[in-house]
Design an enzyme around this catalytic site. Sequence first.
Site, PDB file in Angstrom:
ATOM      1  CB  SER A   1      -0.922   0.001   1.222  1.00  0.00           C
ATOM      2  OG  SER A   1      -0.172  -0.186   2.406  1.00  0.00           O
TER       3      SER A   1
ATOM      4  CG  ASN B   1      -3.780  -5.187  12.739  1.00  0.00           C
ATOM      5  OD1 ASN B   1      -3.209  -5.007  11.657  1.00  0.00           O
ATOM      6  ND2 ASN B   1      -4.148  -6.378  13.171  1.00  0.00           N
TER       7      ASN B   1
ATOM      8  CB  THR C   1     -42.962  24.582  -6.756  1.00  0.00           C
ATOM      9  OG1 THR C   1     -44.114  25.100  -7.416  1.00  0.00           O
ATOM     10  CG2 THR C   1     -42.729  25.352  -5.457  1.00  0.00           C
ATOM     11  CG  HIS C   2     -44.025  21.206  -9.583  1.00  0.00           C
ATOM     12  ND1 HIS C   2     -44.198  19.871  -9.294  1.00  0.00           N
ATOM     13  CD2 HIS C   2     -44.700  21.898  -8.612  1.00  0.00           C
ATOM     14  CE1 HIS C   2     -44.968  19.756  -8.206  1.00  0.00           C
ATOM     15  NE2 HIS C   2     -45.268  20.973  -7.770  1.00  0.00           N
TER      16      HIS C   2
ATOM     17  CB  SER D   1     -17.357  25.602 -28.036  1.00  0.00           C
ATOM     18  OG  SER D   1     -17.378  24.840 -29.223  1.00  0.00           O
TER      19      SER D   1
ATOM     20  CE  LYS E   1     -22.345  26.269 -25.795  1.00  0.00           C
ATOM     21  NZ  LYS E   1     -22.257  24.862 -26.165  1.00  0.00           N
TER      22      LYS E   1
ATOM     23  CG  ASN F   1     -19.475  25.534 -22.961  1.00  0.00           C
ATOM     24  OD1 ASN F   1     -20.572  25.912 -23.369  1.00  0.00           O
ATOM     25  ND2 ASN F   1     -18.578  24.955 -23.743  1.00  0.00           N
TER      26      ASN F   1
ATOM     27  CD  GLU G   1     -21.159  22.252 -18.187  1.00  0.00           C
ATOM     28  OE1 GLU G   1     -21.673  21.454 -18.977  1.00  0.00           O
ATOM     29  OE2 GLU G   1     -20.349  23.134 -18.540  1.00  0.00           O
TER      30      GLU G   1
ATOM     31  CE1 TYR H   1      -6.140  -3.591   8.858  1.00  0.00           C
ATOM     32  CE2 TYR H   1      -5.238  -5.771   8.469  1.00  0.00           C
ATOM     33  CZ  TYR H   1      -5.400  -4.454   8.085  1.00  0.00           C
ATOM     34  OH  TYR H   1      -4.827  -4.005   6.923  1.00  0.00           O
TER      35      TYR H   1
ATOM     36  CD  GLN I   1      -2.774  -2.555   1.977  1.00  0.00           C
ATOM     37  OE1 GLN I   1      -2.140  -2.909   2.957  1.00  0.00           O
ATOM     38  NE2 GLN I   1      -2.469  -2.952   0.760  1.00  0.00           N
TER      39      GLN I   1
ATOM     40  CE  LYS J   1      -4.291   2.795   4.990  1.00  0.00           C
ATOM     41  NZ  LYS J   1      -5.171   1.604   5.002  1.00  0.00           N
TER      42      LYS J   1
END
Length: 477
Positions: free
Chosen positions: A41, A128, A173-174, A295, A301, A303, A308, A335, A340, A343
């Site tokens: 590890s 451990n 709403t909606h 873009s 564009k 963006n 996002e 353990y 391991q 992590k």
Amino acid sequence: MVMSKSKKGLPNKSDSTKTNQAWGGRFNEPVDDFVARFTASVNFDQRLYQHDIQGSIAHASMLSKIGVLSATEANEIVVGLQAIASDIESGHFDWSIALEDVHMNIESALTARIGSVGKKLHTGRSRNDQVATDIRLWLRDEIDVISVLLSALQKGMIELASAESGTIMPGFTHLQTAQPVTFGHHLLAWNEMLERDFGRLQDCRKRLNQCPLGAAALAGTSYPIDREYTAAQLAFDKASENSLDSVSDRDFAIEFCAFASILLTHMSRMSEELILWTSAQFQFIELPDRFCTGSSIMPQKKNPDVPELVRGKTGRVNGHLIALLTLMKSQPLAYNKDNQEDKEPLFDTVDTVRDCLRAFSDMVPAIQANKIAMYEAAKRGFSTATDLADYLVGKGVAFRDAHEIVGKSVAYGIAENKDLSDMTVGELSVFSKLIKDDVFSVLTLEGSVAARNHIGGTAPQQVKAAAQRALKKIANR
Ligand code: ARG
């Protein structure tokens, strides 16, 4: 693979020199190369080195306090560990896959540096309880950093809310226009989500803050250790209660990932709104160019990449939470090597949360509200229809009847392409004789928001007061 045991089961001398120094005693051949890489590890847990050293120093000083190490021995160990920390910091440390993990790499470097007294450090402990301690120490520090980042985001958001306390926009709403609200009120709704996230994070810290050191492999140790002393050295609230639980518990990692999932879910909802609002169809806000990209084919564009990506990263953080829950769900006490695998998901969750908070703290205060577009949109959707119904109720009409009357006025408005506030009293009184000139004070957007003047309401005055209260909470953290 053929075992290279010598006759009579005696260790094959040439092979035993290649086995792991920390546990090679009972092995007769070195671990397979692939298995060494598969089980190691160190490539990712070296990130814990500072906390591993911090834990070892506390353990050594406890061993000296109880007389298992002499003061000189403990001192040599501490000085050696500190030197190793600076070697690692300055990039002068060779991490070895053969030594499996951060713990054995550091321990082996210690013995190489200070001689056989280094071999005494591991008295009365196991990897451990060591790893359980390291992750807690590491995550506790990260929680403190994330708490500061989260507070900074909240502060910027609340200040913007206060500045926009009188900016009227449609409330939805909606995703249909419902009633006018202020932009400041909307931002304070976001802040409430973050406020709960902050609370969840502090709860996680509280439960995490117990010291597993002393649990050793699983059953505790036969040395007369002083667990409260070690816990205090490491600024834990107390020593953990049960040795089996101490080495196997990863609830704190799951709780942190649950916090992160909920936080990112909130930030993803905010992102979704920001993305909608920057579109040509809404045009409610403008994000500064530095948070956007263009873009390569469509020259027009701009963006909203930052929101996002934050929305997208929610998926990966949710994935890590599921990974940890699944990791733990069938493990017997105590353990298991499975642990391991805790992590990488945890590390990536911390990194992602930090990055997203940083991006949002820079971006949110820089949001520019397009007040005219917001106002026009609020006017378009008959957003004051409820206010007209409430007005009729004030004149003695039952709410259900008022609802019906206003519904008819709205149908008329749709046919004539007129908002309620654009109609004359003559037009409106067709639907109820009770509608008089005073109706216009409730039909305006300003009148509508100002009327919601109570704790939690959207009236500009309330938004300003709520923003002050919210800022105070953050200042008192
Ligand atoms: N690298 C291990 C982990 O991250 C450390 C503990 C190893 N313990 C053991 N008994 N093999 O969990």
